[in-house]
Scaffold this motif. Structure first.
Motif, short mmCIF file in Angstrom:
data_model
loop_
_atom_site.label_atom_id
_atom_site.label_comp_id
_atom_site.label_asym_id
_atom_site.label_seq_id
_atom_site.Cartn_x
_atom_site.Cartn_y
_atom_site.Cartn_z
N HIS A 56 26.41 4.07 13.13
CA HIS A 56 26.10 3.13 11.60
C HIS A 56 26.55 3.44 10.89
CE1 HIS A 56 22.70 1.18 14.77
NE2 HIS A 56 22.39 2.55 15.19
N CYS A 57 27.06 2.29 10.06
CA CYS A 57 27.63 2.19 8.85
C CYS A 57 26.42 2.32 7.52
CB CYS A 57 28.04 0.53 8.86
SG CYS A 57 28.83 1.10 6.42
N ALA A 58 27.37 3.90 6.91
CA ALA A 58 26.19 4.25 5.53
C ALA A 58 26.18 3.32 4.92
CB ALA A 58 26.34 5.27 5.15
N LYS A 59 26.49 1.84 5.09
CA LYS A 59 26.32 0.69 3.50
C LYS A 59 25.73 -0.44 4.87
CE LYS A 59 27.58 0.07 -0.18
NZ LYS A 59 29.22 -0.09 -1.59
N GLU A 65 32.77 3.57 14.05
CA GLU A 65 33.37 4.01 13.76
C GLU A 65 33.68 5.23 12.75
OE1 GLU A 65 36.01 4.35 17.27
OE2 GLU A 65 36.04 1.93 17.41
N GLU A 66 33.81 4.78 11.28
CA GLU A 66 33.69 5.11 10.53
C GLU A 66 32.38 5.90 9.68
OE1 GLU A 66 37.88 3.79 9.53
OE2 GLU A 66 36.78 2.57 10.29
N GLU A 67 32.25 6.66 8.50
CA GLU A 67 30.54 6.53 7.63
C GLU A 67 30.82 4.99 7.15
OE1 GLU A 67 28.92 9.18 7.08
OE2 GLU A 67 28.18 8.41 5.64
N ILE A 68 32.29 4.30 6.24
CA ILE A 68 31.76 3.63 5.91
C ILE A 68 32.71 2.20 6.63
CG2 ILE A 68 31.86 1.99 3.36
CD1 ILE A 68 30.05 3.97 3.16
N VAL A 128 15.99 -1.95 0.83
CA VAL A 128 15.27 -1.78 -0.54
C VAL A 128 16.55 -1.45 -1.29
CG1 VAL A 128 13.83 -1.77 -2.06
CG2 VAL A 128 13.57 -3.08 0.59
N ARG A 129 16.85 -0.14 -0.69
CA ARG A 129 17.84 0.65 -1.99
C ARG A 129 18.99 0.28 -2.09
NH1 ARG A 129 18.10 5.39 1.48
NH2 ARG A 129 16.13 4.94 2.43
N ARG A 130 19.93 -0.17 -0.36
CA ARG A 130 20.80 -0.83 -0.59
C ARG A 130 20.87 -2.46 -1.33
NH1 ARG A 130 25.27 -2.72 -1.03
NH2 ARG A 130 26.67 -3.19 -0.08
#
Lengths: 199, 199
Positions: A56-59, A65-68, A128-130
């Motif tokens: 899952h995308c961190a954002k 397939e990538e971190e973001i 919420v954090r996002r």
């Protein structure tokens, strides 16, 4: 008659697919073994590779397939807008409608107490954090189903408590309609006519 | 938005399953990635293992992990009877009915010219060779559909030309069937194929 362990195992394994019961699984197994062994091998490889490489995308929480993911990295997107959708397919529909240039958050579901999916399972604290990062407006684009509406309502209360402006895409969609199955024009109109909501 | 190659490949690969279109494939992929990664890996392994290990029994043409399947090797079966069925599932039904102790030949399909399945695709020459071995009677248990009937008719001509005795399982009302609720075709056939009874 002796059991064929690897055939039985194949039929049992196919039942992990949603909507596939014992008869369908048997039919699928016979079809693959009889008529499409290359397809079966391709599927085996694709499943293994996808499970290994897709996270899952961190954002935005979409599959990536990538971190973001590429969309979240893009400098062309408006970082002050955050659109909340239920599923990756809904995000694709939004992009196809070409009515929105902001960021996304993909819930990967909707609140559904009967299925055991509550706020915790949807990771709403991450949303919420996002939203607190640098968002001017959160646009709720969950489905206009009972569960989608309840999810939107719940998120509205959460975000308004943080002083974040929240809007809901317009009910240009028919009641009970789902984003995935609506035409692009209707969806674009609904985004245009979004209204601010308060908790 | 950038394409997710391994997700796209997974969705494309799922479409090799019969009855799975683009929307179903997408839904299945999301379900597996989101909720059942172990199931996806199990399916990948099962597919690979099944394709590698499952072949056709040299005698009955059923799926088998061995050269000759357990049923064909069994000394308890009556080698003078050969029952012809369309699919492995039909063989299982016959075995569950516990009405037959002979051998089988599984066609793995039925004659269906519209789908490009003719006598060559069904390997009927193998059936003829198998029937010539030491069979007293060939029992045709293909379905009572248009295609199953046509297949039975074609095989009858082939085998009778070799002087082999051929029979067809009876058509009539099901056990517990009521005249009021049976279709007229079945009823007409049951009357036509009536058998003499004695008190």
């Amino acid at each position: 008659m002796n059991t064929l362990s690897s055939l039985d195992e194949m039929i049992a394994a196919l039942r992990c697919l949603p909507g596939v019961g014992p008869k369908s699984a048997q039919r699928m197994a016979y079809h693959l073994l009889q008529r499409d062994k290359p397809g079966a091998l391709r599927l085996a490889r694709a499943l293994g590779h996808a499970v290994e490489s897709i996270h899952h995308c961190a954002k935005c929480n979409n599959f990536s397939e990538e971190e973001i993911c590429a969309l979240c990295r893009s400098p062309k997107r408006d970082a002050s807008l955050l659109c909340v959708v239920e599923m990756p397919a809904d995000l694709l529909m939004m992009e196809q409608a070409q009515c929105y240039r902001g960021m996304y958050f993909v819930l990967m579901g909707r609140l559904s107490p009967l299925d055991g999916i509550g706020p915790r399972e949807l990771h709403l604290e991450r949303l919420v954090r996002r939203a607190q990062e640098n968002t001017c407006e959160v646009i709720l684009a969950t489905n206009f189903t009972v569960e989608g509406d309840a999810t939107a309502h719940y998120i509205t209360i959460l975000l308004c408590a943080q002083g974040i402006k929240v809007s809901r895409i317009a009910r240009g969609l028919p009641v009970g309609g789902e984003l995935e199955h609506v035409d692009s024009g209707t969806l674009a109109q609904a985004v245009l006519e979004r209204r601010e909501v308060t908790g």
